[in-house]
Design an enzyme around this catalytic site. Sequence first.
Site, PDB file in Angstrom:
ATOM      1  N   HIS A 125     -17.342  10.455  22.721  1.00  0.00           N
ATOM      2  CA  HIS A 125     -18.227   9.399  22.948  1.00  0.00           C
ATOM      3  C   HIS A 125     -17.657   8.639  24.245  1.00  0.00           C
ATOM      4  O   HIS A 125     -16.829   7.759  24.003  1.00  0.00           O
ATOM      5  CB  HIS A 125     -18.556   8.218  21.840  1.00  0.00           C
ATOM      6  CG  HIS A 125     -18.893   7.101  22.069  1.00  0.00           C
ATOM      7  ND1 HIS A 125     -20.391   6.840  22.707  1.00  0.00           N
ATOM      8  CD2 HIS A 125     -18.921   5.528  22.184  1.00  0.00           C
ATOM      9  CE1 HIS A 125     -20.837   5.671  22.968  1.00  0.00           C
ATOM     10  NE2 HIS A 125     -19.698   4.978  22.540  1.00  0.00           N
TER      11      HIS A 125
ATOM     12  N   THR B  13     -18.382 -11.165  12.625  1.00  0.00           N
ATOM     13  CA  THR B  13     -18.600 -12.420  13.486  1.00  0.00           C
ATOM     14  C   THR B  13     -18.871 -11.723  14.989  1.00  0.00           C
ATOM     15  O   THR B  13     -19.245 -12.588  15.789  1.00  0.00           O
ATOM     16  CB  THR B  13     -17.209 -13.225  13.308  1.00  0.00           C
ATOM     17  OG1 THR B  13     -16.279 -12.557  13.826  1.00  0.00           O
ATOM     18  CG2 THR B  13     -17.187 -13.908  12.154  1.00  0.00           C
TER      19      THR B  13
ATOM     20  N   ASN C   8      -6.817  -1.608  19.596  1.00  0.00           N
ATOM     21  CA  ASN C   8      -7.661  -1.330  18.334  1.00  0.00           C
ATOM     22  C   ASN C   8      -6.996  -0.504  17.283  1.00  0.00           C
ATOM     23  O   ASN C   8      -7.434  -0.968  16.067  1.00  0.00           O
ATOM     24  CB  ASN C   8      -8.949  -0.831  18.913  1.00  0.00           C
ATOM     25  CG  ASN C   8      -9.843  -2.060  19.383  1.00  0.00           C
ATOM     26  OD1 ASN C   8      -9.419  -3.046  19.396  1.00  0.00           O
ATOM     27  ND2 ASN C   8     -10.814  -1.550  20.235  1.00  0.00           N
TER      28      ASN C   8
ATOM     29  N   GLY D 242     -15.696  -7.261  10.616  1.00  0.00           N
ATOM     30  CA  GLY D 242     -15.916  -7.461  12.063  1.00  0.00           C
ATOM     31  C   GLY D 242     -17.388  -8.178  12.245  1.00  0.00           C
ATOM     32  O   GLY D 242     -17.888  -8.040  13.360  1.00  0.00           O
TER      33      GLY D 242
END
Length: 320
Positions: free
Chosen positions: A178, A10, A98, A8
């Site tokens: 989180h 980019t 995801n 990931g």
Amino acid sequence: MAKVTIIGATGNVGMFAAHAISAIPHVSEILLYGRKGRESLLKGITQDLGDSFAARGTDMRVTWTTDLKDAAGSDVVVITAGAPRTPEQDRLDLAMGNARIIAPLARTIGEIAPETKILVVTNPVDVMTSVALKYSKLKPTQVFGLGTHLDSMRLKSLIASYFHVHVSEVHTRIIGEHGDSLVPLWSATTIGGIRISNLPEFSHLPVKEIIESVKCSGQMIIQNKGSTVYGPGEAIASLVRTVLSDENRILTVSAYIKREVHGIGDVCIGVPARINREGVFPIAIRIDESEVIAFRESVEKIRISTKHVLEALEESVMEE
């Protein structure tokens, strides 16, 4: 010397994480991985990072690829790939989309780099850590997530500001999700080695406002500037450095726990863990009863979401 792969690369977090990781003395190679079609961007990022290394005087190899098999031999693989969270979106809303990205990546990493350590950053990070653990088939000590590490640092900074002390004098941590059900451990918070509840000023500490600020910090940054970059990037680098430097630091990350916290476990969630070159090892702790209750609720929330995501992934695999 170590090789670190960033999946990931980019994305904004991946790019800055690469720059922050490049300052770690033990790292000799950084591999930037992106999906096919992003070759030009990957090439540009690699060139730009190379220039920054030259300016800094860092002797390091940085390369790029769209073939994940090139990650073989990596000491640490950082996964930042996935859809970003929008200002109004809950982290758990990202879960299914995801998870479909993380699962095949983790499977390949487990096959080509069985000795690596996987650091998951993709949200919702606790659920994605479980996905990466299951599909990589690596040991629980080899797979961990950013978890509440950055949340703990945010709380530490706010406490230091309130008490007008250097941030290094504050020791605190946040466990659990989180996300909205995070659990601050006031029972484990000290300033200059003194338990915070023993300081007269603690009675005036705006606890609710501070915790709300921690919870909303990422959302506010996204709302104001589009994405969180520097905080997560430095937090990622600090964890990579802790692993590669074999530091044995106790940091709060998303890790698989059995019964370490008052017998609560069987899930990946934010907990204190000893981190070194061998991986991540949750430590047994005892906390106040109110914190136990809050942590149990946080665990159940993540457990339900994790179960739902893993079951849905299994169904999609069977359909294929």
